[in-house]
Write a protein that holds these residues in place. Structure first.
Motif, PDB file in Angstrom:
ATOM      1  N   SER A 148       0.836  -1.205   0.000  1.00 16.31           N
ATOM      2  CA  SER A 148       0.000   0.000   0.000  1.00 16.31           C
ATOM      3  C   SER A 148       0.876   1.263   0.000  1.00 16.31           C
ATOM      4  CB  SER A 148      -0.909  -0.004   1.232  1.00 16.31           C
ATOM      5  OG  SER A 148      -0.139   0.296   2.372  1.00 16.31           O
ATOM      6  N   PRO A 149       0.259   2.403  -0.314  1.00 19.64           N
ATOM      7  CA  PRO A 149       1.057   3.643  -0.406  1.00 19.64           C
ATOM      8  C   PRO A 149       1.902   3.925   0.849  1.00 19.64           C
ATOM      9  CG  PRO A 149      -1.206   4.030  -1.109  1.00 19.64           C
ATOM     10  CD  PRO A 149      -1.159   2.638  -0.591  1.00 19.64           C
ATOM     11  N   GLY A 150       1.355   3.614   2.041  1.00 22.93           N
ATOM     12  CA  GLY A 150       2.044   3.918   3.301  1.00 22.93           C
ATOM     13  C   GLY A 150       3.431   3.302   3.400  1.00 22.93           C
ATOM     14  N   ILE A 151       3.648   2.109   2.823  1.00 28.30           N
ATOM     15  CA  ILE A 151       4.969   1.479   2.877  1.00 28.30           C
ATOM     16  C   ILE A 151       5.622   1.478   1.488  1.00 28.30           C
ATOM     17  CG2 ILE A 151       6.225  -0.656   3.346  1.00 28.30           C
ATOM     18  CD1 ILE A 151       4.335  -1.283   5.520  1.00 28.30           C
ATOM     19  N   TRP A 152       4.883   0.997   0.491  1.00 31.97           N
ATOM     20  CA  TRP A 152       5.464   0.800  -0.842  1.00 31.97           C
ATOM     21  C   TRP A 152       6.006   2.107  -1.431  1.00 31.97           C
ATOM     22  CZ3 TRP A 152       6.896  -3.693  -2.478  1.00 31.97           C
ATOM     23  CH2 TRP A 152       7.210  -3.890  -3.828  1.00 31.97           C
ATOM     24  N   VAL A 153       5.289   3.225  -1.202  1.00 34.06           N
ATOM     25  CA  VAL A 153       5.722   4.512  -1.753  1.00 34.06           C
ATOM     26  C   VAL A 153       6.518   5.308  -0.719  1.00 34.06           C
ATOM     27  CG1 VAL A 153       4.942   6.693  -2.756  1.00 34.06           C
ATOM     28  CG2 VAL A 153       3.736   4.569  -3.314  1.00 34.06           C
ATOM     29  N   THR A 154       5.907   5.502   0.472  1.00 32.52           N
ATOM     30  CA  THR A 154       6.521   6.384   1.461  1.00 32.52           C
ATOM     31  C   THR A 154       7.827   5.818   2.011  1.00 32.52           C
ATOM     32  OG1 THR A 154       4.279   6.973   2.078  1.00 32.52           O
ATOM     33  CG2 THR A 154       6.017   7.751   3.528  1.00 32.52           C
TER      34      THR A 154
END
Lengths: 553, 102
Positions: free
Chosen positions: A483-489
């Motif tokens: 999800s964005p919280g781990i994969w992106v941030t």
């Protein structure tokens, strides 16, 4: 010997604070010296709680006493303790910070955290109490093959506890560094050692009382700040909100749902994780076994729900109070106009704005006490999973000496405490914001489905429960990583593979579906035996006839 | 609990009464809570503009605030209603069952 340890540690903390280990306080406005009020109140809290631990250690001999305080906790006491478990530093400082930065969105989170409680009450509380003795795995494995279901429940417990512990330990280190000027590693080590002492010597009795004292202090402190904010505006909330809209850079946007729940799927998914996650948190579920019977279990829930609901209303006022009274005062802001010490300081700085150093010291000490109490509850439930589920039931097949089991539990407490310290230090620089959310998603996807079905569905088999629980756990973790919280941030990829902020809307129904599918195709003799044992279990869960009285004997 | 005891309890009128009353009561309350919460979440997710309306013209306070407080209070009140009835009526029935089947 115990007295020696307790006194020794207390003296150590006093010496540490006196010797200037508490250096300059970054978060304290208007002065560079340590906040002595905060330190004095915190040392006071530690001394009182160590005294309680000593008292509790005299009354903690048997297994039932260690795990569940012998079932002697009253409904009101347990309600306060549950509220204490729930009002973690993350929810107090975090939600106040969320309201401070996004306005209304903070209330959406609060509501999500609260609405799980009525559901627990209507569908689970008394059945849990009537079926279990020490932890929720007792209920899941009541009529299912003990080994696999205990192992699965223990895995679910330990993953939730680990995620929650890391989030609390990192939060503790950062907070204490800010509030007391104490080095991060020292802060984490102090929290870890105190928690080990409370739980190892005082078991559930000490853990419960630490939680009760802290919950009372937190409710008093938050009431005081919210009251001062309301007095400032002559109890006219429209005036408070009008001023907030005027001074906030977001203006009218603080009055409506905003970016935190931007897309509908994420909003619903988060709502599910918060609501059903609560019904799968091991340290919360364990509290239902510390009371004498179903009646007291119900009283616990109404007290807890009332305290938590009241507390969230206070937090909302505190967040808006901080927008008005903190964001407009340069002494609380750094050169860029952000809060000194970071967003989580909104409530603490507001305490200074309305009540000066003493109030700020009190809130700081309470925030530290909050973390200490929550990590104690988490560690106790983790230790119970190790000693009662893995050791006593999986490895020893239930043939175990009570003394031995308590010993294993104490050793597991120390091991978990050391692990928490190590992980807390290892994750110092990491962004752990996603961890509490993930803990709720895992609880909703891995713990809640098997627990709920074990009480309500005759057709549930051990294979189904294990398959569904394990898949729920893996799916929740994998989707969160993507999800964005781990994969992106955190990992730094451009776009997230899983676009939503919470996995529960997929992982929880999947766990239910797989549990159902595997159970109905399970034609084993074990599965038939589980179905045959359902009627007796159902009657006991409904009436309490044959239920363990949770006495100390 | 042996099979004879199970059969006795299942045939007991108080048990049948308890099961019927409590089953309906707890599921109705659950549905009320879920409807309140997910209606709220529906508006948050799909119609946030509706929640942004002011409570009175000229005010900044949006209707989202009293609605949010209503959801919190409804959770407390529904829980309270359940506890009040369960600790009274349902516990009396439960005690009667225990006496009658012993």
């Amino acid at each position: 010997m115990r007295r020696l340890i307790v006194n020794g540690l207390a003296a150590g903390i006093v010496a540490l604070s006196a010797s200037g280990a508490f250096a300059a306080v970054a978060g304290q406005p208007g002065s560079d010296g340590p906040n002595w009020a905060a330190i004095a109140m915190f040392v006071g809290f530690v001394l009182v709680t160590l005294g309680i631990t000593y008292w509790a250690s005299q009354r903690t001999k048997s297994r039932a006493q260690f795990y569940t305080a012998g079932g002697d906790i009253t409904g009101l006491q347990n309600g306060l303790a549950i509220a204490g478990d729930f009002m973690s530093a993350a929810s107090f400082l975090g939600i106040a910070a969320m309201v401070y930065s996004s306005g209304y969105d903070g209330l959406i989170y609060s509501i999500g955290f609260l609405v799980g409680w009525p559901i627990i009450m209507f569908l689970m509380a008394e059945r849990l109490r009537n079926l279990g003795r020490y932890n929720f795995a007792d209920v899941v494995s009541y009529r299912l093959a003990r080994g696999p279901t205990r192992a699965m429940s223990a895995a679910g417990t330990l993953v939730v506890v680990a995620l929650y512990l890391i989030a609390q330990m990192v939060g503790a280190g950062q907070l204490i560094k800010l509030l007391f000027g104490l080095d991060y590693a020292y802060a984490v080590i102090i929290v870890g050692i105190l928690m080990i002492l409370y739980v190892t010597f005082g078991g559930m009795l000490a853990t419960t009382w630490v939680q009760i004292i802290k919950a009372t202090l937190l409710l008093l402190g938050a009431s005081y700040i919210a009251l001062m904010v309301l007095i400032h505006f002559g109890f006219n909330t429209e005036a408070l909100f009008a001023k907030a809209v005027e001074v906030s850079p977001k203006h009218l946007a603080v009055m409506r749902p905003g970016p935190l729940v931007a897309d509908p799927i994420s909003a619903i998914s988060l709502g599910m994780a918060l609501m059903f996650g609560t019904a799968g948190l091991p340290h919360i579920l364990m509290r239902f076994f510390t009371v004498a019977d179903a009646k007291e279990a119900r009283k616990s829930v109404i007290y807890a729900t009332s305290f938590i609901g009241y507390f969230y209303l206070l937090t909302f006022i505190i967040g808006f109070g901080a927008i008005v009274l903190v964001s407009t005062d340069p002494q609380y802001l750094d050169a860029k106009g952000a809060l000194r010490g970071g967003g989580n300081m909104a409530a603490v700085l507001l305490a200074h704005a309305v009540g000066g150093n003493i109030a700020m010291g009190f809130i700081s000490a309470v925030a530290f006490a909050t973390i200490l109490a929550v990590v104690s509850g988490l560690t106790l439930s983790g230790a119970t999973a190790v000693s009662h589920d893995l050791y006593a039931n999986v490895f020893r097949h239930g043939r175990v000496d009570e003394k031995q089991e308590v010993l294993v539990s104490r050793v597991a407490t120390i091991a978990l405490g050391i692990l928490a310290i190590v992980l807390g230090i290892a994750f110092e620089k990491e962004n752990v914001a996603y961890m509490v959310g993930l803990a709720f998603a895992v609880a909703a996807s891995a713990n809640f489905p098997p627990l709920f079905l074990s009480m309500y569905w005759k057709g549930l088999t051990a294979r189904g429960a294990v398959a569904g629980g394990v898949l729920g756990l893996v799916t929740a973790v994998v989707l969160t990583v993507l999800s964005p919280g781990i994969w992106v941030t955190i990992i730094g990829n451009k776009t997230a593979i899983f676009p939503y902020s919470s996995p529960a809307i997929f992982s929880m129904p999947l766990a239910f579906l797989v549990t159902w599918l595997v159970s109905i195709t399970d034609k084993s003799a074990e599965g038939k035996a589980a179905a045959a044992a359902f009627d007796a279990q159902l009657i006991r869960s409904e009436t309490g006839i044959g239920a363990s009285k949770a006495t100390a004997h | 609990m042996d099979d004879a005891m199970i059969a006795r309890i299942r045939a007991n009128p108080s048990y049948i009464e308890l099961k019927r009353k409590r089953g309906a009561f707890s599921w109705i309350l659950t549905v009320i809570m879920l409807v309140i919460y997910y209606t709220y979440i529906y508006f948050v997710a799909f119609e946030p503009g509706v929640l942004a309306e002011p409570i009175a013209s000229g005010d900044v306070t949006s209707i989202a605030i009293p609605i949010g407080i209503f959801v919190i209070l409804s959770a407390i009140v529904l829980t309270g209603i359940y506890v009040w009835r369960a600790n009274g009526e349902f516990d009396r029935l439960t005690r009667r069952i225990a006496e009658e089947v012993q």
